[in-house]
Every structure is written in C-alpha cells, then in structure tokens.
Design a protein around this motif. Sequence first.
Motif, PDB file in Angstrom:
ATOM      1  N   LYS A 172      -3.889  44.148  -1.567  1.00  0.00           N
ATOM      2  CA  LYS A 172      -4.386  42.898  -1.414  1.00  0.00           C
ATOM      3  C   LYS A 172      -5.198  42.115  -2.535  1.00  0.00           C
ATOM      4  O   LYS A 172      -5.036  40.802  -2.327  1.00  0.00           O
ATOM      5  N   ALA A 173      -5.264  42.899  -3.553  1.00  0.00           N
ATOM      6  CA  ALA A 173      -5.842  42.348  -4.738  1.00  0.00           C
ATOM      7  C   ALA A 173      -4.876  41.363  -5.326  1.00  0.00           C
ATOM      8  O   ALA A 173      -5.225  40.143  -5.906  1.00  0.00           O
ATOM      9  N   ILE A 174      -3.890  41.859  -5.568  1.00  0.00           N
ATOM     10  CA  ILE A 174      -2.682  41.321  -6.501  1.00  0.00           C
ATOM     11  C   ILE A 174      -2.217  40.220  -5.589  1.00  0.00           C
ATOM     12  O   ILE A 174      -2.033  39.020  -6.081  1.00  0.00           O
ATOM     13  N   GLY A 175      -2.119  40.167  -4.093  1.00  0.00           N
ATOM     14  CA  GLY A 175      -1.670  39.117  -3.380  1.00  0.00           C
ATOM     15  C   GLY A 175      -2.463  37.941  -3.623  1.00  0.00           C
ATOM     16  O   GLY A 175      -2.192  36.818  -3.484  1.00  0.00           O
ATOM     17  N   ALA A 176      -3.783  38.433  -3.536  1.00  0.00           N
ATOM     18  CA  ALA A 176      -4.874  37.458  -3.465  1.00  0.00           C
ATOM     19  C   ALA A 176      -4.771  36.368  -4.484  1.00  0.00           C
ATOM     20  O   ALA A 176      -5.271  35.179  -4.971  1.00  0.00           O
ATOM     21  N   ILE A 177      -4.539  36.962  -5.707  1.00  0.00           N
ATOM     22  CA  ILE A 177      -4.656  36.432  -7.217  1.00  0.00           C
ATOM     23  C   ILE A 177      -3.179  35.725  -7.271  1.00  0.00           C
ATOM     24  O   ILE A 177      -3.601  34.549  -7.700  1.00  0.00           O
ATOM     25  N   VAL A 178      -2.250  36.089  -7.105  1.00  0.00           N
ATOM     26  CA  VAL A 178      -0.892  35.449  -6.977  1.00  0.00           C
ATOM     27  C   VAL A 178      -1.159  34.048  -6.324  1.00  0.00           C
ATOM     28  O   VAL A 178      -0.395  33.103  -6.658  1.00  0.00           O
ATOM     29  N   GLN A 179      -1.510  34.311  -5.128  1.00  0.00           N
ATOM     30  CA  GLN A 179      -1.610  33.026  -4.205  1.00  0.00           C
ATOM     31  C   GLN A 179      -2.831  31.985  -4.634  1.00  0.00           C
ATOM     32  O   GLN A 179      -2.605  30.946  -4.570  1.00  0.00           O
ATOM     33  N   ALA A 180      -3.940  32.468  -5.114  1.00  0.00           N
ATOM     34  CA  ALA A 180      -5.077  31.686  -5.404  1.00  0.00           C
ATOM     35  C   ALA A 180      -4.396  30.727  -6.726  1.00  0.00           C
ATOM     36  O   ALA A 180      -5.088  29.839  -6.900  1.00  0.00           O
ATOM     37  N   ASN A 181      -3.641  31.372  -7.487  1.00  0.00           N
ATOM     38  CA  ASN A 181      -3.007  30.872  -8.614  1.00  0.00           C
ATOM     39  C   ASN A 181      -1.900  30.190  -8.389  1.00  0.00           C
ATOM     40  O   ASN A 181      -1.597  29.177  -9.375  1.00  0.00           O
ATOM     41  N   GLY A 182      -1.537  29.767  -7.125  1.00  0.00           N
ATOM     42  CA  GLY A 182      -0.451  29.090  -6.897  1.00  0.00           C
ATOM     43  C   GLY A 182       0.921  29.682  -7.202  1.00  0.00           C
ATOM     44  O   GLY A 182       2.072  28.921  -7.238  1.00  0.00           O
ATOM     45  N   TRP A 183       1.073  31.026  -7.489  1.00  0.00           N
ATOM     46  CA  TRP A 183       2.386  31.617  -8.266  1.00  0.00           C
ATOM     47  C   TRP A 183       3.105  32.077  -7.053  1.00  0.00           C
ATOM     48  O   TRP A 183       4.444  32.416  -7.301  1.00  0.00           O
ATOM     49  N   SER A 184       2.649  32.300  -5.691  1.00  0.00           N
ATOM     50  CA  SER A 184       3.277  32.679  -4.621  1.00  0.00           C
ATOM     51  C   SER A 184       2.688  32.217  -3.268  1.00  0.00           C
ATOM     52  O   SER A 184       1.579  32.230  -3.332  1.00  0.00           O
ATOM     53  N   THR A 223      12.040  49.316 -10.682  1.00  0.00           N
ATOM     54  CA  THR A 223      12.755  50.535 -10.135  1.00  0.00           C
ATOM     55  C   THR A 223      13.652  50.136  -8.891  1.00  0.00           C
ATOM     56  O   THR A 223      14.522  50.802  -8.778  1.00  0.00           O
ATOM     57  N   PHE A 224      12.718  49.711  -8.121  1.00  0.00           N
ATOM     58  CA  PHE A 224      13.417  49.478  -6.757  1.00  0.00           C
ATOM     59  C   PHE A 224      14.038  48.057  -6.533  1.00  0.00           C
ATOM     60  O   PHE A 224      14.530  47.744  -5.252  1.00  0.00           O
ATOM     61  N   GLY A 225      14.204  47.363  -7.523  1.00  0.00           N
ATOM     62  CA  GLY A 225      14.906  45.932  -7.574  1.00  0.00           C
ATOM     63  C   GLY A 225      14.125  45.104  -6.535  1.00  0.00           C
ATOM     64  O   GLY A 225      14.957  44.383  -5.881  1.00  0.00           O
ATOM     65  N   LEU A 226      12.835  44.882  -6.260  1.00  0.00           N
ATOM     66  CA  LEU A 226      12.272  44.254  -5.409  1.00  0.00           C
ATOM     67  C   LEU A 226      12.228  42.542  -5.774  1.00  0.00           C
ATOM     68  O   LEU A 226      12.032  42.663  -6.902  1.00  0.00           O
ATOM     69  N   GLN A 227      12.409  41.855  -4.895  1.00  0.00           N
ATOM     70  CA  GLN A 227      12.046  40.436  -5.269  1.00  0.00           C
ATOM     71  C   GLN A 227      10.843  39.973  -4.490  1.00  0.00           C
ATOM     72  O   GLN A 227      10.306  38.980  -4.777  1.00  0.00           O
ATOM     73  N   GLN A 228      10.692  40.526  -3.314  1.00  0.00           N
ATOM     74  CA  GLN A 228       9.425  40.058  -2.660  1.00  0.00           C
ATOM     75  C   GLN A 228       8.779  41.359  -1.962  1.00  0.00           C
ATOM     76  O   GLN A 228       9.452  42.365  -1.489  1.00  0.00           O
ATOM     77  N   MET A 229       7.514  41.376  -1.767  1.00  0.00           N
ATOM     78  CA  MET A 229       6.834  42.317  -1.057  1.00  0.00           C
ATOM     79  C   MET A 229       5.642  41.641  -0.190  1.00  0.00           C
ATOM     80  O   MET A 229       4.807  40.963  -0.744  1.00  0.00           O
ATOM     81  N   ASN A 230       5.629  41.804   1.047  1.00  0.00           N
ATOM     82  CA  ASN A 230       4.636  41.318   2.007  1.00  0.00           C
ATOM     83  C   ASN A 230       3.441  42.217   1.868  1.00  0.00           C
ATOM     84  O   ASN A 230       3.450  43.342   1.620  1.00  0.00           O
ATOM     85  N   VAL A 231       2.232  41.742   2.018  1.00  0.00           N
ATOM     86  CA  VAL A 231       1.001  42.469   1.955  1.00  0.00           C
ATOM     87  C   VAL A 231       0.365  42.638   3.563  1.00  0.00           C
ATOM     88  O   VAL A 231       0.231  41.707   4.150  1.00  0.00           O
ATOM     89  N   CYS A 232      -0.013  43.841   3.849  1.00  0.00           N
ATOM     90  CA  CYS A 232      -0.441  44.322   5.227  1.00  0.00           C
ATOM     91  C   CYS A 232      -1.972  44.567   5.089  1.00  0.00           C
ATOM     92  O   CYS A 232      -2.519  45.077   4.021  1.00  0.00           O
ATOM     93  N   GLU A 233      -2.507  44.009   6.058  1.00  0.00           N
ATOM     94  CA  GLU A 233      -4.066  44.056   6.208  1.00  0.00           C
ATOM     95  C   GLU A 233      -4.470  45.449   6.509  1.00  0.00           C
ATOM     96  O   GLU A 233      -5.349  46.135   6.178  1.00  0.00           O
TER      97      GLU A 233
END
Length: 513
Positions: free
Chosen positions: A225-237, A288-298
């Motif tokens: 949740k912290a990483i999700g909050a940072i990338v969205q607050a900075n407009g990166w995602s 390692t898992f070749g991810l492009q997107q990860m959603n964040v769950c509450e």
Amino acid sequence: MKSPTHPDQLRDGDLIAAADIGSNSFHLVVARYTHGDLRVIDRLRESVQLAAGLRKDGSLTPERREIAFKCLSQFGQRLASLDPSHVRAVATNAIRQLSHPQAFLLPAETALGHPIEVVSGREEARLIYQGVVHGLPSSNKKRLVVDIGGGSTEFIIGRGHEALERESLQVGCIASTLRFFEDGKITQRRWNQAKSEIAVELQQFGANFRGRGWSEAVGSSGTMKAIGAIVQANGWSEQGITAASLVRLREALLAAGNSNQLNLPGLSSDRVSVIAGGVAILDAVFSTFGLQQMNVCETAMREGLLYEMLGRAQHIDSRNASISALAERNGVDEAQATRVADTAMRLFSGASKGWNLDAQALEMLGWCAHTHEIGLAIAHSQHQAHGAYIMAQSDLAGFSRQEQQQLAAILRSHRRKPDAGGLSSLPPRMQPTTQRLTSLLRLAVLLHRARSEEAIPEFRVHAEENVLTLELPARWLESHPLTRVDLEQERDYQKQIGIKLVVSKSAPQASAA
C-alpha cells in the motif's frame, strides 16, 4: 488471562476481533456480525517494527519488547468487553525467529489478555489469501498474491477461495533494509546486490509458480500500500503498481542516496526507514515473475483471520480437512480410528465437567483419536514418536504452531511410557488441558487394543482435579484379563503425567423379580 472457548455460533450483532502481531506493524480489527456477514467497525494500528529489535542470537531488544507490550495493552483495553471466543491473535515471522518465544509470549499474552498463536509461513500465506480474496470482486481466474511483511514475504497462487500454492521467504522490508541498507545509504551497487540475492531465493519456487500461471497479480499489506501510494502520488501510475512506475521509484531512491534524504509525496514518516528494503524485494519479484502490473488490495491477513473465525462458527473449519488428509496420506485404519474416537468422546463426556474441558478440547481430542496411528506408516516400533514427529512437522492448514505442538505432545504420549517432558514444554496455558486429553486418549486406545468390533460396555467416568475414576462392569473385566492387566499398569503411566487413575468395578444390576 481469559480462557478461549469455541465459537459454536455467532448471533446477529456479535463482535469479533483479530489481532495481527506482525514483524513491522501490529494491527487490530473489530467487526460486527450482521445478516450473515462481517462489517468492520474499528481498526487500530501501531508501527512497532519488532523485526528491527531481533538480535543475531534470537533475542529481542528491551526497547522493542516494551513498545510491543505497550501496544498490546492498548489492544487489550479495546478487547476487554468482547467474548474471549470471538477474539483471535496471531503472531508471524518475528516471533518465529525468536530463540525463546515463550519469554516474549507469556508477558505479551498477559498484556493483550488473550492467547497469541504463532503461525508458520505457509499458514500465514493461507490466511493472507483468505483476507485478500474477501476484499476483491469474485472471480474464478487464478491470482498471484504477494505480501511483503517486515520479516518475511508470502506468495500465493489461488483460484476462488482456494490457495493452490503457498510459499514464504525470509525476506521482508525491515530484514532486507537492515541486510542491504543498514546505514541508510542507497547505492546502485547495493541495490544490484539486494535484487540479485533476493532473486536467487525466489528461484526456489519461481519456475513452479510461473508454470501454474495467473491472470492477475495482487499486492497486500503495508509495504504494498505504501509503494502504491507513492507511485500514484507522484503521477507514475494511474492504478496499482506498474513495472514502469517501480523503475521511477527505484531511480528516486537512488537519486536521494540515503533514506534520511527521502522526501517523496505519498511516503509516510513511519515507512521512510524501511521503504528501501521493501522496494528492492518488489523489484526482484517483478523481474523474476515478469510482472507488468500489480493491483493493491486493502485487505490482508487480519481480515483473513476474521473470515476464518466466521467459518469456524459456521462449522466450516479447514482444520478438519487437514486432519482427514493427514490420516489418509498415512494410511490410517479408519475403522480403528473411529472406534477409538467414539470411546474417547464417551470418556470426554463423563470427564469434561469435572475437568473444565470445553468444545475446543473436544475437537482436539477427536483430531488426536483420528490420527493417533499415523506413525505406523513409518514403523510399528515407537510409532507414537513417529506420529508425533509427522504431526509437528506437517503443513496443516488452519493450525497454529502451538496447536500442532499440542497435538504432537498428545500423540507422543498416547501409548507406552508417556513423554512428560514433551507435555511440560508446551505453553503453560495449554498444559492442564493437554495432560487431561492425553489421559483420556490413552484409555480409549487401551480399551480398543484388540482392534475388534466388540462394543465397549457402558461405563461411568468421574473427574475431579487430577483424579480420574473409571468404573467398568465387573463381569466384563473378569472376561477381559488382558485389559484388566493393562489398566493396572496404566495407573503407573498416568501418574507420570500427573493423573491419579482409579479403576473400579460396577456390580451387575439385579434382575427384576
């Protein structure tokens, strides 16, 4: 400390609570049961950072102990009015790493006012998945769930409500920060080393997970949740965490050069000191898992605990399935196990009031009766010891470490000379019940030594303090000399677990005139 009872049922309006004693944060969530579902009404969270106080010798610094106990006391005040059977507290990796966990757990349980269960990494993963799946829209597609905690990271592939694969690695945001960025410096060399070493550990199961496949990747708990909050607050995602946004975050950390210099929008003050380790783990996971997107769950493990409690109250208990699978895997004679279980239940019925044994103890006795011969899969000689080892070391969904230790202690002492030391090594709150269940199981096994379909006659049982009286028909005892001799010897064995066994004969009832 209150003694837990089994939540046979939940009534509309009842409150239940789950405490998640994590390596980074302690969480408490309180929910109301209403119209067949749960509604969260209160949450408490404290950044305790227990893993930061772990020493190399497996001890915990006094500072972290005091912070932890203070937090648990606050939780205990919130829980004081709740039914003890409606509260469940679970500890994870930091407590698993302690060399003497009871030295922490005993005062911790006193502060909280409730027992604290320690769960294995895989059980933690299962509970996390249960929490996540209840927080997402219903789907039959496979999901990859990743939960980065303070001391470990859990990985789950699941479909619907079933966790298909579960793994736990000894890498967490606090542990990895201390390992690779202890002095706060964040350099490209250190980052490469962290990502490389974490990736090596991921290779243990990476190929298996990739072979399973998934349609959606989900991150849960504080670090995600912290990483999700940072990338969205900075407009990166715009939504969740993308591979590109993770690169931008990594570049920002490297540009700062030191965690003390971090000033990123969306980064809370209590996450500054541990964010580098968390992002390094996620960077390795994406690669390692070749991810492009990860959603964040509450939702996360604490919600999983709530729904696990709800399931148990509705008689949907994953522990029953685990015991059945364990018995089947080890080729248990089902007919004999059922005979022993039935007699054990009869003994329990007579002894439960005098010994203050509750429904939870009844379940424990039943599980032991149905698995008491699993050790025969290895050898008949000392099969009680083999069975105890299998029980203690198996991956049993739904069980805490203490519960498995309790089951193993009973199995180890169910025949021949009991292991009094094994019983005394359990947490003190478990010892009286374990001692008494061992006594009852031993008698049930003894009475069915012949392994025949012959019914055990009506008997009477009376229990008071540490005395157990078993009254059997005189005529039946006379016609079963081997059982009579076994019962005489059993008195000495029961003494070794602190029970005085009294065997008496009931006279034949007079016939009607």
